[in-house]
Design a protein around this motif. Sequence first.
Motif, PDB file in Angstrom:
ATOM      1  N   ARG A  83       0.826  -1.199   0.000  1.00  0.00           N
ATOM      2  CA  ARG A  83       0.000   0.000   0.000  1.00  0.00           C
ATOM      3  C   ARG A  83       0.862   1.251   0.000  1.00  0.00           C
ATOM      4  O   ARG A  83       2.025   1.214   0.379  1.00  0.00           O
ATOM      5  CB  ARG A  83      -0.879   0.014   1.257  1.00  0.00           C
ATOM      6  N   LEU A 118      -2.429   6.352   7.738  1.00  0.00           N
ATOM      7  CA  LEU A 118      -3.768   6.366   8.313  1.00  0.00           C
ATOM      8  C   LEU A 118      -4.082   5.137   9.126  1.00  0.00           C
ATOM      9  O   LEU A 118      -4.630   5.233  10.223  1.00  0.00           O
ATOM     10  CB  LEU A 118      -4.776   6.514   7.189  1.00  0.00           C
ATOM     11  N   LEU A 119      -3.745   3.981   8.588  1.00  0.00           N
ATOM     12  CA  LEU A 119      -4.070   2.765   9.311  1.00  0.00           C
ATOM     13  C   LEU A 119      -3.349   2.731  10.653  1.00  0.00           C
ATOM     14  O   LEU A 119      -3.932   2.416  11.690  1.00  0.00           O
ATOM     15  CB  LEU A 119      -3.701   1.527   8.487  1.00  0.00           C
ATOM     16  N   GLY A 151      -4.890   5.006  13.101  1.00  0.00           N
ATOM     17  CA  GLY A 151      -6.050   4.367  13.712  1.00  0.00           C
ATOM     18  C   GLY A 151      -5.621   3.425  14.824  1.00  0.00           C
ATOM     19  O   GLY A 151      -6.256   3.342  15.881  1.00  0.00           O
ATOM     20  N   LEU A 211      -4.972   5.198  18.089  1.00  0.00           N
ATOM     21  CA  LEU A 211      -6.206   5.493  18.821  1.00  0.00           C
ATOM     22  C   LEU A 211      -6.690   4.250  19.558  1.00  0.00           C
ATOM     23  O   LEU A 211      -7.071   4.320  20.734  1.00  0.00           O
ATOM     24  CB  LEU A 211      -7.289   5.977  17.856  1.00  0.00           C
ATOM     25  N   ILE A 212      -6.639   3.115  18.857  1.00  0.00           N
ATOM     26  CA  ILE A 212      -7.094   1.868  19.481  1.00  0.00           C
ATOM     27  C   ILE A 212      -6.233   1.536  20.694  1.00  0.00           C
ATOM     28  O   ILE A 212      -6.744   1.255  21.789  1.00  0.00           O
ATOM     29  CB  ILE A 212      -7.048   0.705  18.467  1.00  0.00           C
ATOM     30  N   GLU A 232      -6.724   3.970  23.625  1.00  0.00           N
ATOM     31  CA  GLU A 232      -8.018   3.810  24.292  1.00  0.00           C
ATOM     32  C   GLU A 232      -8.062   2.499  25.065  1.00  0.00           C
ATOM     33  O   GLU A 232      -8.616   2.440  26.158  1.00  0.00           O
ATOM     34  CB  GLU A 232      -9.128   3.882  23.240  1.00  0.00           C
ATOM     35  N   ASN A 265      -6.341  13.996  12.139  1.00  0.00           N
ATOM     36  CA  ASN A 265      -7.776  14.002  11.868  1.00  0.00           C
ATOM     37  C   ASN A 265      -8.102  14.602  10.512  1.00  0.00           C
ATOM     38  O   ASN A 265      -8.915  14.063   9.769  1.00  0.00           O
ATOM     39  CB  ASN A 265      -8.517  14.783  12.961  1.00  0.00           C
ATOM     40  N   LEU A 283      -7.210  12.340   7.838  1.00  0.00           N
ATOM     41  CA  LEU A 283      -8.203  11.278   7.817  1.00  0.00           C
ATOM     42  C   LEU A 283      -9.450  11.716   7.069  1.00  0.00           C
ATOM     43  O   LEU A 283     -10.015  10.964   6.280  1.00  0.00           O
ATOM     44  CB  LEU A 283      -8.563  10.913   9.248  1.00  0.00           C
ATOM     45  N   HIS A 316     -15.066   6.368  25.640  1.00  0.00           N
ATOM     46  CA  HIS A 316     -13.908   5.796  24.968  1.00  0.00           C
ATOM     47  C   HIS A 316     -14.140   5.735  23.472  1.00  0.00           C
ATOM     48  O   HIS A 316     -13.839   4.734  22.815  1.00  0.00           O
ATOM     49  CB  HIS A 316     -13.642   4.389  25.505  1.00  0.00           C
ATOM     50  N   TRP A 317     -14.672   6.851  22.907  1.00  0.00           N
ATOM     51  CA  TRP A 317     -15.077   6.840  21.504  1.00  0.00           C
ATOM     52  C   TRP A 317     -13.894   6.688  20.556  1.00  0.00           C
ATOM     53  O   TRP A 317     -14.061   6.362  19.382  1.00  0.00           O
ATOM     54  CB  TRP A 317     -15.861   8.110  21.181  1.00  0.00           C
ATOM     55  N   GLN A 318     -12.689   6.941  21.045  1.00  0.00           N
ATOM     56  CA  GLN A 318     -11.543   6.825  20.139  1.00  0.00           C
ATOM     57  C   GLN A 318     -11.297   5.380  19.726  1.00  0.00           C
ATOM     58  O   GLN A 318     -10.695   5.119  18.691  1.00  0.00           O
ATOM     59  CB  GLN A 318     -10.289   7.403  20.798  1.00  0.00           C
ATOM     60  N   LEU A 319     -11.803   4.456  20.518  1.00  0.00           N
ATOM     61  CA  LEU A 319     -11.590   3.045  20.194  1.00  0.00           C
ATOM     62  C   LEU A 319     -12.369   2.645  18.938  1.00  0.00           C
ATOM     63  O   LEU A 319     -11.753   2.166  17.974  1.00  0.00           O
ATOM     64  CB  LEU A 319     -11.965   2.166  21.388  1.00  0.00           C
ATOM     65  N   GLY A 340     -10.850   4.492  15.963  1.00  0.00           N
ATOM     66  CA  GLY A 340      -9.626   3.867  15.478  1.00  0.00           C
ATOM     67  C   GLY A 340      -9.932   2.609  14.676  1.00  0.00           C
ATOM     68  O   GLY A 340      -9.362   2.390  13.608  1.00  0.00           O
ATOM     69  N   ALA A 341     -10.857   1.806  15.193  1.00  0.00           N
ATOM     70  CA  ALA A 341     -11.216   0.584  14.479  1.00  0.00           C
ATOM     71  C   ALA A 341     -11.818   0.921  13.120  1.00  0.00           C
ATOM     72  O   ALA A 341     -11.527   0.281  12.113  1.00  0.00           O
ATOM     73  CB  ALA A 341     -12.198  -0.230  15.319  1.00  0.00           C
ATOM     74  N   ILE A 360     -11.223   3.511  11.314  1.00  0.00           N
ATOM     75  CA  ILE A 360     -10.140   3.946  10.433  1.00  0.00           C
ATOM     76  C   ILE A 360      -9.409   2.748   9.847  1.00  0.00           C
ATOM     77  O   ILE A 360      -9.154   2.669   8.641  1.00  0.00           O
ATOM     78  CB  ILE A 360      -9.144   4.845  11.182  1.00  0.00           C
ATOM     79  N   VAL A 361      -9.068   1.802  10.719  1.00  0.00           N
ATOM     80  CA  VAL A 361      -8.338   0.621  10.254  1.00  0.00           C
ATOM     81  C   VAL A 361      -9.150  -0.111   9.193  1.00  0.00           C
ATOM     82  O   VAL A 361      -8.642  -0.463   8.124  1.00  0.00           O
ATOM     83  CB  VAL A 361      -8.004  -0.310  11.428  1.00  0.00           C
ATOM     84  N   VAL A 412      -9.286   1.775   5.832  1.00  0.00           N
ATOM     85  CA  VAL A 412      -8.094   1.673   5.008  1.00  0.00           C
ATOM     86  C   VAL A 412      -7.987   0.297   4.373  1.00  0.00           C
ATOM     87  O   VAL A 412      -7.625   0.146   3.210  1.00  0.00           O
ATOM     88  CB  VAL A 412      -6.822   1.973   5.828  1.00  0.00           C
ATOM     89  N   LEU A 413      -8.330  -0.708   5.150  1.00  0.00           N
ATOM     90  CA  LEU A 413      -8.206  -2.062   4.624  1.00  0.00           C
ATOM     91  C   LEU A 413      -9.217  -2.337   3.516  1.00  0.00           C
ATOM     92  O   LEU A 413      -8.899  -2.999   2.536  1.00  0.00           O
ATOM     93  CB  LEU A 413      -8.384  -3.076   5.754  1.00  0.00           C
ATOM     94  N   PHE A 414     -10.423  -1.814   3.679  1.00  0.00           N
ATOM     95  CA  PHE A 414     -11.477  -2.231   2.766  1.00  0.00           C
ATOM     96  C   PHE A 414     -12.028  -1.141   1.854  1.00  0.00           C
ATOM     97  O   PHE A 414     -12.699  -1.458   0.877  1.00  0.00           O
ATOM     98  CB  PHE A 414     -12.619  -2.884   3.550  1.00  0.00           C
TER      99      PHE A 414
END
Lengths: 290, 328, 267
Positions: A91, A98-99, A102, A105-106, A109, B249, B252, B285-288, B291-292, B294-295, B298-300
């Motif tokens: 990629r 970006l990934l 993310g 953040l995960i 948190e 952000n 993003l 804990h909205w960042q969780l 973040g998910a 976002i991941v 990007v992947l899909f």
Amino acid sequence: MDLVSFLIQLLNGVQYGLLLFLVASGLTLTFGIMGIINLAHGSFYMMGAYMAFTLTSLTGSLALALLLGVFLSIALGVALEWALFRHLYHRDHLEQVLLTYGLILIFEELRSIIVGNDVHGVPIPGLLDHSIPLTDTLSYPVYRLLMSAVCLLIAGAMYVLIQRSRLGMMIRAGASNREMVQSLGINIGLVYRLVFALGVALAAFAGMLAAPVTSVFPNMGSQVLIICFVVVVIGGIGSVWGAFVAALLIGLADTFGKVLFPDLAGITIYLLMAAILLWRPEGLTRRAGP
Amino acid sequence: MRSTRPVRAFLVAAVTLLALVPLVTSEFYHELLTKIMIMAIFAMSLDLLVGFTGLVSFGHAAFFGVAAYALILVAPQYQAASLWWTLPAAMLSAALAALVIGLFVLRTRGIYFIMVTLAFAQMVYFVFHDTPLGGGSDGVYLYFRPTVTFAGLEIIRLDDTSHFYYLVLVLMVTVYALLRTLLRSPFGHALMGIKANVHRMRALGFPVFRYQLASFTLAGALAGLAGYLSACQYGFVNPEIVSWHESGNVLLMVILGGQGTLHGAAAGAFAFVLLQHLLATVTEHWQLPLGAAIVLLVLFLPGGLASIPQRFRRLLGTESEPADVEPR
Amino acid sequence: MSSRAEHAAHEALPPSDPVLVARGLTRFYGGLAANRDVSICLERDRLHAVVGPNGAGKSTLINLLSGEVAVSAGSIELEGRDISKLAADERSRRGIGRSYQKTNIFPGFTVFENCRLAAQSREPHPLRIFSDALRFRRVCDRARQALEHAGLAARASATASALSHGEQRQLEIAMVLATDPLVLLLDEPLAGMGAEEAERMLDLLKSLTPHHAILLVEHDMDAVFAVADVVTVMVDGEVLERGRPAQIRASARVQQVYLGHGENDHE
């Protein structure tokens, strides 16, 4: 500044630099060999520190915590590479940025949920909790000397690994020519996984080692990440030697900067980076990475 | 970049809807949408860099912040200043900062560029955080919003939510129109050429550095516009607006919406801020989940939201492999 | 060949003015000399071919002349002025155009836009930010002319990536032509082309020779002998021999080099 104070700051600067090297080396290896920019690298450092805190509280021994922590972080590295990072090799940089953003953040948190947002201290093991007297009033903590010694040892081990071992040869070859290495029958996927796990372990170990000195706090990941970026930019991507030199440079610049120019405290290393960018935009050691 | 007829129709509809908002909803939504539109300006300015010039900047919040601080620092403390000079002054400060930083960071490329833009933004953060320039980590207040007067009469009251809303709406549409026009010009085509193949552009005789610097500076100025408006909205600035989280952000938002489309950046801003708000009401804990998201994105969904119609069409079999960046 | 043509092939050419003069070009990569003391003179209305086995340093030579690689030693003069310190974009603006062995176009743009962008480099108008680029008549006309000259007029609205390999090579040339250069540095324009396409390309090159100074790096020896006025043979980074095509063809040293390195060297 008198000689003893100078010596103390020098030791501090070197210690900070060596610690940075540990973290930055993982980052530069990942960039240089796999072509991946990983913003979450700082999070591994943070995780290491928090692991040190929790494991030391559980087991009562920092040494044991370090050992366990290394195993855990290697496992984490392997898992992450397998689940996520190996999809990023092809990629573009933007998507990787970006990934991994993310991921930060995960991780942050999750840490907040599991351990909370408080600042914690990690006790220095009794054996190491004294200082070597330098003058009547000034002394230097033994633990910090130990930190530097351990980092140097690891740096030396890395040198041997990369320059002298078969794995190191594969790593260096993989950096310049992935297809060729693959055609030689070497499982490049495995090499990448190992390198990634190594990077994670180095960053986490650095966090664990530093925890008693820096204490454990939420922002430590992002803080160290950005400084590591500066290290890698100055040292040149993919160059472990460059990272070593740059990390020491930055460790010293930051330490002396904070003492000599307290108003410019946070900015010193960025000014250093700007100056080096003017002189040598590709970093001190011009090694071409993928 | 493909401002096709269905897209244009959609945009006109969207703007019309936005124009009707203050008439039918409560003040809470005016403020939320105002914030979103300011972010849309911010995101579009970054899209100019990322999506059209190929410069992935991870420090764009620096220019947002410089303008915001500039407003508060140049405005007299116990009096309202006029927008007519404070806005240009703030944008000029942001442009200047972008010019200076650009001179350094444009010496690098690729991964280095991403890292040094982040580093310089961090430096700006420390300037505001550690020096007495802006009140340090506490931040500074703007006690009096700028006035907008014409022939002695105050035609727009910035502390009135509806007035401010419409001002921001008009500015957002103006920025969009301005950027679209720019991208159609020779300069715009050159930028896209630089993104597509910088090596060939140099070989063809284009002074690439100058174009990149111009783009970087302009993007900085427009980010400054967003920063100025944001300072007006909240009446307060602190160093956190320059934090790298803000830079992350906005990047993003651009990707979420689909880089290189301009309207995608605006859409991304909407989607992101709404998502953020939604998640924040559900959990602290909205960042969780963010973040998910976002991941997974990007992947899909690497093309972002703007690529959804295309993918849909491909799914239905009515469109084959699309050309990527095309200047029309 | 008729005896008269044969005679002509051995004759010296009428004198012409030198446009691009390079002296003593040397380029080191670490300890390896990719080019050592290479001199070459490109004259107006002449096609100067550079041939040699793989690794002879031909691509390095082009890179040194175009400015993409810096010289370790030596000088380059364009119409009498020293350009050795100039960057690639500046050299291009001064009239040096270069095509690539490995197709280097804008794959996502249309064929027309590829050429238009190339033509725009001569009239950039960067400050006319409120004007639509497509309204700049001269630029668009120049692009269209270049496409026609290269034989691609029919494919103007196709996406460049959709072109066949041969068509993409034509686009390579069209883009250089659109910049209206004085000097043409062509790096293996025939690479990967079929016989018919190569024939067309050679005709194009022949038509371009008047009014330009052309440097042609090629592997295909027959093609070279068909169009070149002067041939330079390079081996191991140095100039082995230089002369008219017939001289080179007859040269024993050159034959030895090719026999030694293997006939019909293909990439």
